[in-house]
Design a protein around this motif. Structure first.
Motif, PDB file in Angstrom:
ATOM      1  N   ARG A  54       0.831  -1.208   0.000  1.00  0.00           N
ATOM      2  CA  ARG A  54       0.000   0.000   0.000  1.00  0.00           C
ATOM      3  C   ARG A  54       0.868   1.261   0.000  1.00  0.00           C
ATOM      4  O   ARG A  54       0.508   2.279  -0.614  1.00  0.00           O
ATOM      5  CB  ARG A  54      -0.924  -0.005   1.215  1.00  0.00           C
ATOM      6  CG  ARG A  54      -1.908   1.159   1.232  1.00  0.00           C
ATOM      7  CD  ARG A  54      -2.796   1.125   2.467  1.00  0.00           C
ATOM      8  NE  ARG A  54      -3.777   0.052   2.383  1.00  0.00           N
ATOM      9  CZ  ARG A  54      -3.767  -1.036   3.139  1.00  0.00           C
ATOM     10  NH1 ARG A  54      -2.791  -1.212   4.039  1.00  0.00           N
ATOM     11  NH2 ARG A  54      -4.704  -1.948   3.021  1.00  0.00           N
ATOM     12  N   ARG A 112       2.607   4.087  -9.217  1.00  0.00           N
ATOM     13  CA  ARG A 112       1.580   4.714 -10.062  1.00  0.00           C
ATOM     14  C   ARG A 112       2.071   6.038 -10.618  1.00  0.00           C
ATOM     15  O   ARG A 112       1.839   6.372 -11.779  1.00  0.00           O
ATOM     16  CB  ARG A 112       0.285   4.907  -9.278  1.00  0.00           C
ATOM     17  CG  ARG A 112      -0.559   3.664  -9.166  1.00  0.00           C
ATOM     18  CD  ARG A 112      -1.969   3.947  -8.667  1.00  0.00           C
ATOM     19  NE  ARG A 112      -2.001   4.368  -7.276  1.00  0.00           N
ATOM     20  CZ  ARG A 112      -2.184   5.617  -6.855  1.00  0.00           C
ATOM     21  NH1 ARG A 112      -2.349   6.595  -7.754  1.00  0.00           N
ATOM     22  NH2 ARG A 112      -2.190   5.913  -5.567  1.00  0.00           N
ATOM     23  N   TRP A 137      -5.222 -12.362  -2.970  1.00  0.00           N
ATOM     24  CA  TRP A 137      -5.036 -10.913  -3.048  1.00  0.00           C
ATOM     25  C   TRP A 137      -4.201 -10.518  -4.264  1.00  0.00           C
ATOM     26  O   TRP A 137      -4.579  -9.629  -5.031  1.00  0.00           O
ATOM     27  CB  TRP A 137      -4.373 -10.428  -1.757  1.00  0.00           C
ATOM     28  CG  TRP A 137      -3.833  -9.032  -1.824  1.00  0.00           C
ATOM     29  CD1 TRP A 137      -4.555  -7.873  -1.909  1.00  0.00           C
ATOM     30  CD2 TRP A 137      -2.456  -8.654  -1.829  1.00  0.00           C
ATOM     31  NE1 TRP A 137      -3.702  -6.796  -1.949  1.00  0.00           N
ATOM     32  CE2 TRP A 137      -2.420  -7.244  -1.899  1.00  0.00           C
ATOM     33  CE3 TRP A 137      -1.262  -9.363  -1.755  1.00  0.00           C
ATOM     34  CZ2 TRP A 137      -1.223  -6.536  -1.920  1.00  0.00           C
ATOM     35  CZ3 TRP A 137      -0.070  -8.658  -1.767  1.00  0.00           C
ATOM     36  CH2 TRP A 137      -0.053  -7.267  -1.855  1.00  0.00           C
ATOM     37  N   SER A 194      -5.982 -10.916  -7.584  1.00  0.00           N
ATOM     38  CA  SER A 194      -6.977  -9.864  -7.792  1.00  0.00           C
ATOM     39  C   SER A 194      -6.327  -8.497  -7.995  1.00  0.00           C
ATOM     40  O   SER A 194      -6.880  -7.641  -8.701  1.00  0.00           O
ATOM     41  CB  SER A 194      -7.924  -9.809  -6.584  1.00  0.00           C
ATOM     42  OG  SER A 194      -8.546 -11.057  -6.371  1.00  0.00           O
ATOM     43  N   LEU A 195      -5.167  -8.275  -7.364  1.00  0.00           N
ATOM     44  CA  LEU A 195      -4.468  -6.996  -7.490  1.00  0.00           C
ATOM     45  C   LEU A 195      -3.945  -6.773  -8.903  1.00  0.00           C
ATOM     46  O   LEU A 195      -3.934  -5.635  -9.391  1.00  0.00           O
ATOM     47  CB  LEU A 195      -3.305  -6.947  -6.492  1.00  0.00           C
ATOM     48  CG  LEU A 195      -2.457  -5.671  -6.489  1.00  0.00           C
ATOM     49  CD1 LEU A 195      -3.257  -4.498  -5.916  1.00  0.00           C
ATOM     50  CD2 LEU A 195      -1.177  -5.889  -5.680  1.00  0.00           C
ATOM     51  N   PRO A 232      -4.945  -7.148 -12.111  1.00  0.00           N
ATOM     52  CA  PRO A 232      -5.673  -6.321 -13.075  1.00  0.00           C
ATOM     53  C   PRO A 232      -5.996  -4.927 -12.548  1.00  0.00           C
ATOM     54  O   PRO A 232      -6.259  -4.015 -13.355  1.00  0.00           O
ATOM     55  CB  PRO A 232      -6.963  -7.119 -13.320  1.00  0.00           C
ATOM     56  CG  PRO A 232      -7.137  -7.969 -12.111  1.00  0.00           C
ATOM     57  CD  PRO A 232      -5.746  -8.299 -11.649  1.00  0.00           C
ATOM     58  N   GLU A 233      -5.971  -4.727 -11.225  1.00  0.00           N
ATOM     59  CA  GLU A 233      -6.226  -3.398 -10.676  1.00  0.00           C
ATOM     60  C   GLU A 233      -5.096  -2.433 -10.996  1.00  0.00           C
ATOM     61  O   GLU A 233      -5.338  -1.243 -11.260  1.00  0.00           O
ATOM     62  CB  GLU A 233      -6.412  -3.482  -9.155  1.00  0.00           C
ATOM     63  CG  GLU A 233      -7.652  -4.230  -8.701  1.00  0.00           C
ATOM     64  CD  GLU A 233      -7.803  -4.279  -7.192  1.00  0.00           C
ATOM     65  OE1 GLU A 233      -8.806  -4.839  -6.729  1.00  0.00           O
ATOM     66  OE2 GLU A 233      -6.914  -3.749  -6.468  1.00  0.00           O
ATOM     67  N   VAL A 234      -3.861  -2.917 -10.959  1.00  0.00           N
ATOM     68  CA  VAL A 234      -2.713  -2.017 -11.139  1.00  0.00           C
ATOM     69  C   VAL A 234      -2.133  -2.042 -12.555  1.00  0.00           C
ATOM     70  O   VAL A 234      -1.324  -1.189 -12.904  1.00  0.00           O
ATOM     71  CB  VAL A 234      -1.607  -2.345 -10.109  1.00  0.00           C
ATOM     72  CG1 VAL A 234      -2.138  -2.153  -8.695  1.00  0.00           C
ATOM     73  CG2 VAL A 234      -1.066  -3.760 -10.289  1.00  0.00           C
ATOM     74  N   THR A 261       2.792  -7.727 -11.795  1.00  0.00           N
ATOM     75  CA  THR A 261       2.835  -8.489 -10.553  1.00  0.00           C
ATOM     76  C   THR A 261       3.326  -9.903 -10.828  1.00  0.00           C
ATOM     77  O   THR A 261       3.096 -10.448 -11.910  1.00  0.00           O
ATOM     78  CB  THR A 261       1.453  -8.571  -9.881  1.00  0.00           C
ATOM     79  OG1 THR A 261       0.566  -9.324 -10.712  1.00  0.00           O
ATOM     80  CG2 THR A 261       0.871  -7.194  -9.620  1.00  0.00           C
TER      81      THR A 261
END
Length: 288
Positions: free
Chosen positions: A125, A132, A167, A170-171, A173-175, A182
């Protein structure tokens, strides 16, 4: 502070490694430095890093408890002050709690999850905003064969790694829209250096007669296995760097023959389970 420290040269990256004071963590630091990268190496005791790796102009050892949010933010800030960016995050910090579920105290269960799972989330986090802003980065989380294949006497350790697997999956495609990749690393058993690395292993708190004999046998087995694991950590670290440096790194890297065999067998079992009762499983839609 040199310009070279602030801006990595082409092909060089800034790695941020947790759990770097011993085991595969310290091996990864050495391998990354040998490959020409810059490394922020964190451990509860920063001196443990230099004890294992030595001093290096491209190395920044830092004290870090991944469960301490203020310490996490401070370490990320120091990394940016020194090197100006973070290209690769290696989530490696962890503990190994053994014991049958009923013989582990609630405090031990929470401690296992705090370090292995929530600690990993804490540092990720803190680093993701940096990546980003850069529109680039690579988050690598060290799971385990036991993060795919459960086993007795390691239920809570396995649970912490299963949680990381879900986790990270799932992370990804978010980033991805921000240029961040990843990788989940799933090692089998790699040789430790007793007695130091044995400190990562925690044994059960609670004595229950029904489990007494099996606990004694399993504890002896774990202790006997330390230092006799089949995998070579130096080879693991060298190939780890190769995988991380790939232009298109894999979403998962399974490391070790035992891990390949175990995860392949689990894959076959999952398919068999999913198709065993196809009529009962697939006939559940609304008729309209």
């Amino acid at each position: 502070m040199s310009t070279q420290e602030k801006e990595a040269l082409p092909g060089q990256k800034v790695w941020f490694v947790t759990g770097a004071g011993r085991g595969i963590g310290s091996d990864l630091v050495t391998a990354a430095l040998e490959a020409g990268h810059y490394v922020v190496a964190t451990a509860r005791d920063a001196a443990a890093v230099t004890d294992e790796v030595g001093e290096h102009e491209r190395l920044l050892p830092l004290p870090l408890d991944v469960t301490d949010l203020a310490a996490v933010d401070a370490a990320v800030g120091q990394a940016l002050d020194r090197f100006g960016r973070i290209d690769v995050l290696i989530n490696n910090a962890g503990r190994f709690y053994t014991g049958f579920f009923e013989t582990l105290s609630p405090e031990q269960v929470r401690a296992q999850m705090e370090v292995n799972f929530f600690g990993t989330l804490n540092i990720t986090r803190a680093v993701l905003p940096v990546m980003r802003a850069q529109r680039s980065g690579h988050v690598v989380t060290v799971s385990a064969l036991l993060g795919i294949v459960g086993a007795p006497f390691v239920s809570i350790f396995s649970a912490s790694k299963f949680a990381l697997e879900g986790w990270m999956e799932s992370l990804a495609p978010e980033v991805a829209p921000f240029g961040i990749t990843t990788t989940i690393v799933e090692p089998g058993a790699f040789r430790t250096k007793p007695p130091k690395d044995r400190g990562r292993t925690v044994f059960p708190d609670i004595a229950i007669e029904d489990y007494a004999e099996a606990t004694e046998q399993s504890t002896a087995s774990v202790k006997a296995f330390n230092g006799n694991e089949p995998g070579d950590r130096k080879k693991l670290a060298a190939v780890f760097v190769t995988v991380v440096d790939m232009e298109q790194p894999p979403k998962r890297w399974v490391a070790g023959t035992d891990a390949v065999e175990g995860i392949t067998a689990k894959g076959r079992q999952l398919i068999a389970d999913a198709t065993a009762f196809s009529e009962l499983s697939t006939g559940l839609a609304h008729a309209d």
